[in-house]
Design an enzyme around this catalytic site. Structure first.
Site, PDB file in Angstrom:
ATOM      1  N   HIS A 118      64.786   0.049  56.959  1.00 34.50           N
ATOM      2  CA  HIS A 118      65.814  -0.230  55.958  1.00 34.50           C
ATOM      3  C   HIS A 118      65.193  -1.148  54.910  1.00 34.50           C
ATOM      4  CE1 HIS A 118      69.538  -1.948  54.318  1.00 34.50           C
ATOM      5  NE2 HIS A 118      70.225  -0.996  54.938  1.00 34.50           N
ATOM      6  N   ASP A 195      65.043  -6.100  63.833  1.00 36.18           N
ATOM      7  CA  ASP A 195      66.241  -5.896  63.024  1.00 36.18           C
ATOM      8  C   ASP A 195      67.215  -5.133  63.920  1.00 36.18           C
ATOM      9  OD1 ASP A 195      68.212  -4.726  61.515  1.00 36.18           O
ATOM     10  OD2 ASP A 195      66.875  -3.928  59.977  1.00 36.18           O
ATOM     11  N   GLN A 198      71.637  -2.269  63.831  1.00 32.29           N
ATOM     12  CA  GLN A 198      72.220  -1.026  64.372  1.00 32.29           C
ATOM     13  C   GLN A 198      72.174  -0.991  65.892  1.00 32.29           C
ATOM     14  OE1 GLN A 198      73.811   1.037  62.523  1.00 32.29           O
ATOM     15  NE2 GLN A 198      73.155   0.329  60.504  1.00 32.29           N
ATOM     16  N   LYS A 221      78.777  -4.888  61.207  1.00 33.14           N
ATOM     17  CA  LYS A 221      78.474  -3.621  61.897  1.00 33.14           C
ATOM     18  C   LYS A 221      78.910  -3.656  63.358  1.00 33.14           C
ATOM     19  CE  LYS A 221      74.413  -2.853  58.995  1.00 33.14           C
ATOM     20  NZ  LYS A 221      74.951  -1.937  57.984  1.00 33.14           N
ATOM     21  N   CYS A 362      69.462   3.442  52.122  1.00 31.11           N
ATOM     22  CA  CYS A 362      68.569   2.278  52.001  1.00 31.11           C
ATOM     23  C   CYS A 362      67.251   2.485  52.746  1.00 31.11           C
ATOM     24  CB  CYS A 362      69.242   0.994  52.486  1.00 31.11           C
ATOM     25  SG  CYS A 362      70.610   0.474  51.454  1.00 31.11           S
TER      26      CYS A 362
END
Lengths: 403, 312
Positions: A118, A195, A198, A221, A362
């Site tokens: 991303h 990261d 998600q 999220k 993105c």
């Protein structure tokens, strides 16, 4: 999981008779919020909208208690050793930027990324490369977009200072074998930043079991308020990091020329924090833990299997990522030959109230490298149903027939 | 073409809705690109197309397929339809401004700016007050002898001839405009009184006698009769008082009014009025052009002095 009961927690599903039924499949962008989170945020503003940690009155003490409680909940949520390893941020992007700015870099240091990061986990490193002479290396994925451990191993050497990977891809939902990646990185003395924007909403994360050094996530999220996030860091590492943004609440004392920084996490939390949001984030994390990640994953796989198998019946449709839905969590990304992805998304919304994301999500770099214009991404969460999946597929089939 | 059509439609819708305003901005950007021969790369046309297809597909897949295949052609068709309707709309606004009706002078077809058709209403000899679509057909001053009609500013280059009645609402409504017009532009003004509502022509005869006794006082009397309560018009004592208040010899005027010779001359005057084929009151001729019904002041002024009357 009692889906009917769970959906009752979400005001979004309490439709009026004249409203479109529709389906929300843009959960990788933002999830819906349960009543409990909304009420926690509202309660802060209605009952205790004061500062945490600064003032001595009882209202401030109550906010401080709730704020600390949220930090403790997030620590439990991630399996952190102590709550001081939880730094509140605005989102994953800010967490990554914090690490990019706060580590003391040397020219020639290497940052390792995958080829489907991303922008939030790409641009900060590009800026760092320009600023500090750091080298970026990109680990290519296998043809099916899964992680290529061999390629990773080849690029990993003693120059690598940081491995910064998207734990779960927002493009195709593929989750990396983080434990093995981290183990290999540590063997060459590299730090690892994940990261987990998600990942955190969908899978149990145990930072100590993973032995990850830094991990960033976003509240919006994972049922939490927007504008909230967390950077987890091993305490010893956080202590060594330079402050990122500085100012009020980051220092114990100051003179006109010097200052004495507070220990982590305070030294990274400059200025007045989003107390309402952070308290809400704590409630969201607790909600997910109560629900249980086994149940969440089971529902997502059920949905993904159904959606994948039905989508493959549509001529000209190409899935992005591995064909096995079990490897893609709640995400199904696809494109249809000759049809613009934005057009599909707009038509789905217009004709059936089905909300999906279209474009390059993105992850422009991945699309540009493959010369793919964009794709449609249906990202599901535990509150989605098989009926909603059918609505999406039926609508897509109609679009395919017409366009 | 789609972006041009969309820009116009969305600009209008944007008056009422912020989301349409945003779309109108996107459409404008697209239009500016198209008119400078650059491709519209904002995605606007794609967005609108998808939205339209999304609606059509829920009703008819075949219809959506047809629309998708011939979208550009249909956009052109929509463009020309929009162009046509825009021209008609502008024409309607212009006509309303100039004639008081969107459909042209004395046309009583529906007009959005005058939904009740007030500008074309007349008091008629019959019971109805509405007009046919072309009430002015056959209405003319040709072969009408105006020499016996009361006149003001005789010999002026412009001419207003008004047929009205003291007791009729629409005449009473328009009379102040006509008087203001006469006062400002000083045209030749002839007035024929025709009582369409009442069975008596007493006031016509009284008017005839007053005019011949003192023309100035005749116009002063008219000003009063058009503004007084309607009930007073049926009251002989009120008329008597009015004549006296104007400095006239009321008894002499009443004697004149009941004189058979007056009756004959008034009948001749009424016959001349009938020869205009007027459909009802008020009917106003400005330089010979018949205008039926109480029009706004500007309509008469434009007819008299041209489109830019207000600059004079």
């Amino acid at each position: 999981m009692d889906l009917t009961r769970v959906r009752q927690d979400f005001p979004f599903f309490q439709k009026k008779p004249d409203q479109k039924t529709g389906a929300y499949f843009d959960n990788a962008c933002q999830t819906l919020r349960p009543r409990q989170v909304i009420e926690a945020v509202t309660r802060y503003y209605q009952e205790s909208s004061a500062c945490s940690g600064r003032s001595m009155h009882h209202l401030a003490a109550e906010v401080t208690r709730q704020y600390d409680q949220a930090r403790a909940t997030l620590a439990r949520f991630l399996g952190a050793a102590k709550k001081e390893e939880i730094v509140f941020t605005r989102n994953t992007t800010e967490g990554i930027n914090l690490v990019a700015h706060a580590l003391d870099w040397n020219a020639g240091d290497v940052v390792l990324l995958t080829d489907k990061e991303h922008n939030s986990n790409l641009i900060p490193w590009q800026m760092l490369a320009r600023r500090a002479g750091v080298e970026l290396r990109v680990v290519p994925s296998r043809p099916d977009n899964t992680f290529d451990m061999d390629a990773y191993s080849r690029l990993l050497d003693r120059k690598v200072r940081l491995v910064s990977f998207g734990f779960t891809s927002n493009l195709d939902g593929v989750t990396l074998p983080a434990a093995e990646i981290i183990k290999k990185a540590h063997q060459v003395g590299a730090l690892v930043l994940l990261d987990a924007a998600q990942t955190a909403p969908h899978q149990r994360i145990h930072v100590r079991a993973l032995d990850v050094d830094f991990l960033a996530l976003s509240g919006h999220k994972m049922l939490g308020p927007s504008g909230t996030g967390v950077l987890y860091g091993k305490y010893a590492l956080l202590e060594k990091l330079q402050p990122f943004q500085v100012g009020g609440d980051t220092v114990a004392s100051s003179t006109y020329t010097t200052c004495e920084f507070l220990p982590p996490p305070e030294k990274f939390e400059a200025g007045l924090q989003d107390y309402a949001g952070i308290i809400g984030l704590g409630v969201a994390a607790q909600y997910l833990m109560n629900l249980g990640f086994d149940a969440i994953q089971k529902q997502e796989w059920l949905l993904n299997r159904a959606l994948t198998s039905q989508l493959l019946e549509i001529p000209g449709l190409h899935l992005i990522g591995p064909s096995d839905p079990a490897l893609r969590g709640g995400i199904v990304s696809f494109f249809i030959e000759g049809i613009d992805s934005h057009r599909i998304a707009l038509m789905l919304d217009q004709m059936a109230g089905v909300m999906v994301r279209s474009g390059q999500h993105c992850v422009h770099s991945w699309f540009h490298a493959r010369q793919i214009a964009g794709c449609v991404r249906a990202s599901m969460y535990f509150y989605n149903t098989l009926d909603e999946v059918s609505l999406l597929v039926d609508s897509l089939k109609k679009i395919r027939k017409v366009l | 073409m789609l972006c041009i059509v969309s820009f116009i439609v969305l600009s209008i819708l944007g008056i009422f809705s912020a989301s349409n305003r945003q779309l109108a901005r996107e459409a404008l950007d697209c239009v500016l690109r198209r008119v400078t021969l650059r491709p519209c790369n904002t995605g606007f046309d794609e967005k609108i197309k998808a939205k339209i297809l999304g609606v059509v597909i829920t009703r008819s897949e075949a219809g959506a397929r047809f629309l998708n295949r011939h979208f550009e052609l249909l956009s052109w068709v929509a463009f020309f339809l929009l162009l046509g309707s825009s021209v008609m709309a502008v024409r309607g606004v212009y006509l309303f401004y100039v004639t008081g009706s969107c459909n042209g002078l004395n046309n009583s077809a529906f007009c959005v700016f005058d939904p009740t058709g007030q500008n074309n209403q007349v008091s008629t000899l019959g019971q109805t007050c509405s007009l046919s679509d072309n009430p002015e057909r056959g209405v003319t001053l040709k072969n009408v002898d105006l020499s016996d009609w009361p006149v003001l500013n005789a010999g002026a280059s412009n001419q207003i001839v008004m047929v009205g009645c003291y007791a009729c609402d629409y005449t009473r409504k328009v009379y102040p405009s006509i008087r203001a017009l006469v006062q400002k532009y000083r045209p030749e003004f002839r007035f024929g009184e025709y009582q369409v509502k009442e069975q008596t022509d007493l006031l016509t005869r009284v008017g005839y006698c007053v005019y011949h006794a003192d023309p100035e006082k005749y116009w002063a009397m008219n000003d009063v009769l058009f503004t007084t309560e309607k009930a007073n018009l049926d009251d002989p004592s009120y008329v008597h008082q009015l004549l006296a208040s104007l400095g006239l010899d009321a008894n002499q005027i009443e004697t004149c009014a009941s004189d058979p010779q007056t009756q004959t001359r008034v009948e001749k005057l009424l016959n001349e009025i009938r020869r205009t084929n007027f459909p009802g009151t008020p009917t106003i001729f400005i330089n010979g052009v018949p205008m039926v019904g109480p029009k706004p002041y500007r309509v008469y002024a434009i007819q008299l002095e041209g489109l830019f009357y207000w600059m004079k």
